[in-house]
Design an enzyme around this catalytic site. Structure first.
Site, PDB file in Angstrom:
ATOM      1  CB  THR A 106      -0.900   0.035   1.514  1.00  9.59           C
ATOM      2  OG1 THR A 106      -1.729   1.251   1.432  1.00  9.59           O
ATOM      3  CG2 THR A 106      -0.083  -0.008   2.406  1.00  9.59           C
ATOM      4  CG  ASP A 107      -1.119   4.798  -1.107  1.00  6.26           C
ATOM      5  OD1 ASP A 107      -1.816   4.401  -0.146  1.00  6.26           O
ATOM      6  OD2 ASP A 107      -1.675   5.857  -1.685  1.00  6.26           O
ATOM      7  CD  GLU A 108      -3.287   3.427   4.332  1.00  4.37           C
ATOM      8  OE1 GLU A 108      -3.162   3.755   5.357  1.00  4.37           O
ATOM      9  OE2 GLU A 108      -4.223   3.057   3.577  1.00  4.37           O
ATOM     10  CE1 TYR A 163      -3.083  -2.579   5.719  1.00  3.69           C
ATOM     11  CE2 TYR A 163      -3.249  -0.151   5.265  1.00  3.69           C
ATOM     12  CZ  TYR A 163      -3.252  -1.362   4.745  1.00  3.69           C
ATOM     13  OH  TYR A 163      -3.409  -1.698   3.575  1.00  3.69           O
ATOM     14  CE  LYS A 185       0.103  -4.855   2.982  1.00  2.00           C
ATOM     15  NZ  LYS A 185      -0.132  -5.914   2.421  1.00  2.00           N
TER      16      LYS A 185
END
Length: 338
Positions: free
Chosen positions: A125-127, A153, A157
């Site tokens: 994810t870009d997060e 979260y 990741k």
């Protein structure tokens, strides 16, 4: 070619399975899913009787179950979509995110090492990059942007991504990683922004928006994401990271108002709730690398994709109405009830 898809009963995983069955009808697809709250077997109902598809209910943290799949199916590729993915839930209960997203990734890669694999692909994810300031629209995430996770979260990741790269460097495991922007489209669990607002608006319920709704996200139609992963699997370089972005930046509040307008619902349904802890301000991806190396660009403009998405939820009310009843209501009240 046999591909194992973990988390295939979830939103992006299921869309990927359907895309691959269409794009590569000669491939065998094996889906592993624990069927947590976000995994819905009814999503896969149209494909369950396909002789080249197999569903296995299993936890990716269960080493014996995963090794059994490798022994029986001898997969060529594994694509890992399986993850706890909702930021709000990670703030309330971080432990399960670390268990699934980090240790589950390790179990999968250990099986890939033991039994051999042509490619292990990690869907990220870009997060993991943190966020960007609202007043710098010229800034974008690239593959070289340092990891700066904001939530349990995104931290889980990011940890998994680092582990994947470590397995490539230490053991020579052929891996790739994709980091995508916010996905939307059919079969998305209605705790996420777009399906939540569609479902609530159709039921004339309040539309809860965090803070002032000015947070910006880069939206990617799920089929475009699936096409990008397909390209990476077949043509991407081992050991590489690819950012997948939609070039569709939108403020949350503007999306909610758009949905109101599309469904002919009043904006008075919108209510502002206490902001999420550590809420990232802006996500924006520069997909130059995947475009230059693999020729990928998103096909779907947000204006078209959101209309297709709304139409799907209108035509498939039974699918999401069953989900939003029962246990989900308890979670919803916990998050937004006040």
């Amino acid at each position: 070619m046999t591909i194992v898809v973990t988390g295939g009963a979830g939103f992006i995983g299921a869309n990927f399975i359907y895309y691959m069955r269409s794009a590569h009808p000669d491939y065998r697809i094996v889906c592993i899913d624990k069927l947590t709250y976000a995994g819905n077997l009814s999503t896969l109902a149209p494909i369950m009787d396909d002789p080249d598809f197999r569903f296995i209910k299993a936890d990716i943290c269960d080493r014996d179950a995963i090794e059994t799949v490798f022994q029986e199916e001898k997969p060529d590729i594994l694509v890992n979509f399986a993850a706890e993915s909702h930021v709000d839930r990670s703030i309330a209960d971080p432990q399960v995110f670390l268990q699934t997203n980090v240790l589950g990734t390790q179990v999968l890669m250990d099986a890939c090492r033991k039994y051999g694999i042509k490619r292990y692909h990690q869907v990220s994810t870009d997060e993991v990059y943190g966020d960007l300031p609202l007043d710098r629209p010229d800034l974008f995430f690239t593959e070289e942007t340092p990891i700066h996770a904001s939530s349990p979260y995104s931290a889980s990741k990011a940890a998994a991504d680092l582990l994947v790269i470590a397995y490539h460097r230490t053991y020579g495991l052929p891996v790739s990683i994709s980091r995508c922007s916010n996905n939307y489209g059919p079969y998305q669990f209605p705790e996420k922004l777009i399906p939540l607002m569609i479902a609530n608006a159709l039921s004339d319920k309040q539309l809860p928006v965090y803070g002032q709704g000015i947070n910006v996200r880069d939206w990617l139609y799920v089929e475009d994401h699936c096409k990008a992963i397909d390209l990476i699997l077949h043509n991407g370089s081992a050991g590489s990271i690819y950012n997948i972005g939609g070039h569709n930046e939108m403020r949350n509040i503007d999306i909610v108002k758009l949905i109101c307008h599309a469904l002919n619902k009043p904006e008075s349904l919108i209510c502002y709730v206490k902001d999420r802890k550590g809420h990232d301000l802006r996500y924006a991806i520069d997909p130059a690398k995947i475009h230059e190396e693999l020729g990928w660009l998103p096909d779907t403009k947000f204006a078209d994709g959101i209309q297709k998405t709304i139409a799907w939820y209108l035509e498939n009310r039974e699918w999401w109405e069953e989900i939003v009843s029962g246990e989900y209501q308890k979670y919803y009240e916990k998050m937004y009830g006040a």
